[in-house]
Design an enzyme around this catalytic site. Structure first.
Site, PDB file in Angstrom:
ATOM      1  N   GLU A   1      40.653  33.503  39.044  1.00 11.27           N
ATOM      2  CA  GLU A   1      41.973  33.940  39.519  1.00 11.27           C
ATOM      3  C   GLU A   1      42.028  34.004  41.041  1.00 11.27           C
ATOM      4  O   GLU A   1      43.002  33.594  41.672  1.00 11.27           O
ATOM      5  CB  GLU A   1      42.279  35.337  38.975  1.00 11.27           C
ATOM      6  CG  GLU A   1      42.293  35.405  37.475  1.00 11.27           C
ATOM      7  CD  GLU A   1      42.374  36.843  36.964  1.00 11.27           C
ATOM      8  OE1 GLU A   1      42.050  37.047  35.799  1.00 11.27           O
ATOM      9  OE2 GLU A   1      42.759  37.743  37.736  1.00 11.27           O
TER      10      GLU A   1
ATOM     11  N   THR B   1      44.418  44.083  45.086  1.00  5.66           N
ATOM     12  CA  THR B   1      44.815  44.215  46.498  1.00  5.66           C
ATOM     13  C   THR B   1      43.632  43.872  47.406  1.00  5.66           C
ATOM     14  O   THR B   1      42.473  43.926  46.979  1.00  5.66           O
ATOM     15  CB  THR B   1      45.286  45.648  46.826  1.00  5.66           C
ATOM     16  OG1 THR B   1      44.152  46.528  46.688  1.00  5.66           O
ATOM     17  CG2 THR B   1      46.416  46.110  45.910  1.00  5.66           C
TER      18      THR B   1
HETATM   19  C1  LIG Z   1      55.347  39.822  42.994  1.00 10.62           C
HETATM   20  C2  LIG Z   1      54.271  40.467  42.184  1.00 10.62           C
HETATM   21  C3  LIG Z   1      53.748  39.791  41.092  1.00 10.62           C
HETATM   22  C4  LIG Z   1      52.795  40.410  40.288  1.00 10.62           C
HETATM   23  N1  LIG Z   1      52.330  39.766  39.168  1.00 10.62           N
HETATM   24  C5  LIG Z   1      51.556  40.436  38.289  1.00 10.62           C
HETATM   25  C6  LIG Z   1      51.244  39.878  37.016  1.00 10.62           C
HETATM   26  O1  LIG Z   1      51.614  38.740  36.697  1.00 10.62           O
HETATM   27  N2  LIG Z   1      50.517  40.630  36.145  1.00 10.62           N
HETATM   28  C7  LIG Z   1      50.078  41.879  36.440  1.00 10.62           C
HETATM   29  O2  LIG Z   1      49.432  42.499  35.607  1.00 10.62           O
HETATM   30  N3  LIG Z   1      50.355  42.448  37.647  1.00 10.62           N
HETATM   31  C8  LIG Z   1      51.088  41.759  38.563  1.00 10.62           C
HETATM   32  N4  LIG Z   1      51.409  42.339  39.775  1.00 10.62           N
HETATM   33  C9  LIG Z   1      50.922  43.677  40.059  1.00 10.62           C
HETATM   34  C10 LIG Z   1      49.820  43.727  41.112  1.00 10.62           C
HETATM   35  O3  LIG Z   1      48.644  43.173  40.603  1.00 10.62           O
HETATM   36  C11 LIG Z   1      49.673  45.203  41.532  1.00 10.62           C
HETATM   37  O4  LIG Z   1      50.822  45.540  42.268  1.00 10.62           O
HETATM   38  C12 LIG Z   1      48.412  45.434  42.352  1.00 10.62           C
HETATM   39  O5  LIG Z   1      47.266  45.287  41.557  1.00 10.62           O
HETATM   40  C13 LIG Z   1      48.395  46.839  42.980  1.00 10.62           C
HETATM   41  O6  LIG Z   1      48.676  47.829  42.031  1.00 10.62           O
HETATM   42  P1  LIG Z   1      49.806  48.939  42.358  1.00 10.62           P
HETATM   43  O7  LIG Z   1      51.042  48.210  42.734  1.00 10.62           O
HETATM   44  O8  LIG Z   1      49.851  49.867  41.221  1.00 10.62           O
HETATM   45  O9  LIG Z   1      49.283  49.669  43.652  1.00 10.62           O
HETATM   46  P2  LIG Z   1      48.252  50.886  43.700  1.00 10.62           P
HETATM   47  O10 LIG Z   1      47.094  50.599  42.818  1.00 10.62           O
HETATM   48  O11 LIG Z   1      49.004  52.138  43.511  1.00 10.62           O
HETATM   49  O12 LIG Z   1      47.768  50.800  45.219  1.00 10.62           O
HETATM   50  C14 LIG Z   1      48.531  51.292  46.311  1.00 10.62           C
HETATM   51  C15 LIG Z   1      47.694  51.160  47.580  1.00 10.62           C
HETATM   52  O13 LIG Z   1      46.499  51.924  47.445  1.00 10.62           O
HETATM   53  C16 LIG Z   1      45.384  51.088  47.684  1.00 10.62           C
HETATM   54  N5  LIG Z   1      44.252  51.477  46.848  1.00 10.62           N
HETATM   55  C17 LIG Z   1      44.244  51.689  45.506  1.00 10.62           C
HETATM   56  N6  LIG Z   1      42.996  51.987  45.102  1.00 10.62           N
HETATM   57  C18 LIG Z   1      42.205  51.942  46.196  1.00 10.62           C
HETATM   58  C19 LIG Z   1      40.804  52.146  46.433  1.00 10.62           C
HETATM   59  N7  LIG Z   1      39.955  52.425  45.436  1.00 10.62           N
HETATM   60  N8  LIG Z   1      40.340  52.046  47.698  1.00 10.62           N
HETATM   61  C20 LIG Z   1      41.180  51.758  48.709  1.00 10.62           C
HETATM   62  N9  LIG Z   1      42.499  51.539  48.563  1.00 10.62           N
HETATM   63  C21 LIG Z   1      43.006  51.621  47.321  1.00 10.62           C
HETATM   64  C22 LIG Z   1      45.844  49.679  47.324  1.00 10.62           C
HETATM   65  O14 LIG Z   1      45.037  48.708  47.941  1.00 10.62           O
HETATM   66  C23 LIG Z   1      47.272  49.711  47.856  1.00 10.62           C
HETATM   67  O15 LIG Z   1      47.260  49.451  49.227  1.00 10.62           O
HETATM   68  C24 LIG Z   1      52.313  41.704  40.621  1.00 10.62           C
HETATM   69  C25 LIG Z   1      52.830  42.371  41.737  1.00 10.62           C
HETATM   70  C26 LIG Z   1      53.802  41.781  42.498  1.00 10.62           C
HETATM   71  C27 LIG Z   1      54.355  42.540  43.676  1.00 10.62           C
END
Ligand SMILES: Cc1cc2nc3c(=O)[nH]c(=O)nc-3n(C[C@H](O)[C@H](O)[C@H](O)COP(=O)(O)OP(=O)(O)OC[C@H]3O[C@@H](n4cnc5c(N)ncnc54)[C@H](O)[C@@H]3O)c2cc1C
Length: 389
Positions: free
Chosen positions: A254, A377
């Protein structure tokens, strides 16, 4: 000349050969002539039409690396890489081939023989469009916290829960669902992958396409499962509790795809910008004659070439079966960060036109931002890399 393509002089990716180059010409013609003109309509509709998915299938461009015994094109990952590059160069950004391929790759790698025969040929033809449903409103980076359940009841799994941010959410009818099959087990234990065919599935509902700052033609959506009943043989691989390990093992695949898209986008940005600054005049001369323009583009071109060499090494190692998760995470983090930096610098050289969505560079700027967020991320990438220190 296409408005993308490798920008470095006298360099050919080591994984390329003449057969792949000739495949590239066919792909480029199809994408530029047939699909690229449909982008504005997809962006208005916030999704890609089913016919275009089928046409990609007919051209053999959906599952290029899948063996022909499963309906694929019988090529390798390199063939899919060519399609990703050419999609980026042609600006065909709305059709979610990446997640489609990732979904199919899970089936290819972990599915039983019967499951491969059942799903892969229909995914290769575009009859089934794939999605990956991992993220939930309260669990993104921390996937161990998912709440969606798939509980065995006789010869069925009963699914309840919701997913968010799902790419291909409006059009997908083959959803790889990450769910808890053992609700008593904590953390990663008890997580399984259930392949949900959604056509005619009662209790399944899609939210509207989410309103994003970029990629308006991609149908990122919420998905809802309310007492959905799927046959027990929808469980990928036939054994419960393996989902988390399967997801971890799939990460190099991926992340290489996300990183490759970043590099192809940078290559396109450098080319488009170079063409623009040759034409645009200010103070009686072309912008390219000004030292700042030349230095900015020299920097962008250098970063892009370094990025190309790195991604080529990842692709080659993936083809050789030696790419590890930490290296793929380095590529995903660093190359998507560079993508945003290079496109930002390029946009600046377009002046006010760079802010107009009529210009590809403006759309690329908005589209690129999510690359640092999805697919894990970039902060999570650094966590993974740091574990190897
Ligand atoms: C346009 C788009 C398409 C997407 N497509 C898919 C898809 O097809 N399938 C799917 O399942 N998901 C999909 N996603 C979801 C995407 O994978 C998640 O948004 C991403 O994994 C982050 O999760 P969250 O949004 O819950 O952020 P959170 O996990 O809440 O994170 C918020 C912030 O905290 C930081 N953070 C979290 N944990 C830690 C850590 N341990 N140490 C340091 N920093 C940390 C993150 O890096 C981020 O900056 C998509 C998202 C978007 C915007």
């Amino acid at each position: 000349m296409p408005d993308g393509a490798n920008t470095a002089t006298n360099y050919r990716s080591p994984w390329l050969d003449d057969e792949l180059e000739s495949f590239r010409s066919t792909v480029r013609r199809f994408l530029t002539d047939v699909l690229a003109p449909r982008e504005p309509a997809w962006q208005q509709a916030h999704q890609v039409d089913a016919t275009s998915w089928r046409e990609m299938g007919t051209m053999g461009l959906l599952l290029c690396g899948t063996p022909d015994e499963y309906g694929g094109s019988g090529g390798t990952f390199a063939h899919d890489c060519i399609v990703f590059e050419e999609m980026a160069y042609a600006g065909v950004v709305s059709l979610g081939k990446s997640v489609h391929n990732i979904c199919a790759h899970y089936i290819e790698r972990y599915g039983t023989e019967e499951q491969k025969q059942r799903w892969l040929p229909r995914m290769a033809s575009g009859e089934l469009v794939g999605a990956i449903a991992m993220s939930e409103p309260s669990a993104g980076s921390d996937l161990q916290g998912i709440r969606t359940r798939a509980v065995r009841s006789g010869d069925r799994y009963v699914i309840d829960g919701s997913k968010t941010f799902i790419t291909n959410g409006q059009v997908a009818n083959m959803i790889m669902l990450v769910a808890k099959t053992d609700t008593a087990a904590g953390g990663a234990k008890g997580i399984s992958l259930v392949m949900v065919e959604t056509d005619g599935l009662e209790g399944f509902r899609r939210g509207r396409p989410l309103d994003k700052i970029g990629m308006p033609g991609q149908d990122t959506s919420e998905l809802f499962f309310d007492d959905c009943r799927v046959p027990a043989d929808a469980l990928l691989g036939g054994a419960e509790g393996r989902g988390f390990a399967q997801m971890m093992e799939e990460l190099p695949y991926e992340r290489t795809i996300v990183a490759l898209w970043a590099v192809a986008d940078m290559e396109r940005a450098v080319r488009l910008t170079t063409e623009y600054v040759r034409e645009r005049k200010a103070f009686g001369k072309a912008l390219i004659e000004m030292q700042n323009t030349r230095f900015k583009l020299a920097e962008a071109k250098t970063i892009t070439h370094v990025s190309r060499v790195f991604i080529d090494s990842c692709i080659q190692r993936y083809l050789d079966g030696t790419l590890d998760t930490a290296t793929a995470s380095m590529a995903k983090w660093w190359l998507t960060d560079m993508q945003c930096k290079v496109i930002d610098e390029c946009l600046q050289l377009f002046g006010g036109y760079g802010y107009m969505r009529d210009y590809p560079i403006a759309r690329m700027y908005a589209d690129a931002r999510v690359q640092r967020i999805y697919g894990g991320t970039n902060e999570i990438m650094k966590e993974i890399i740091a574990r190897t220190l």
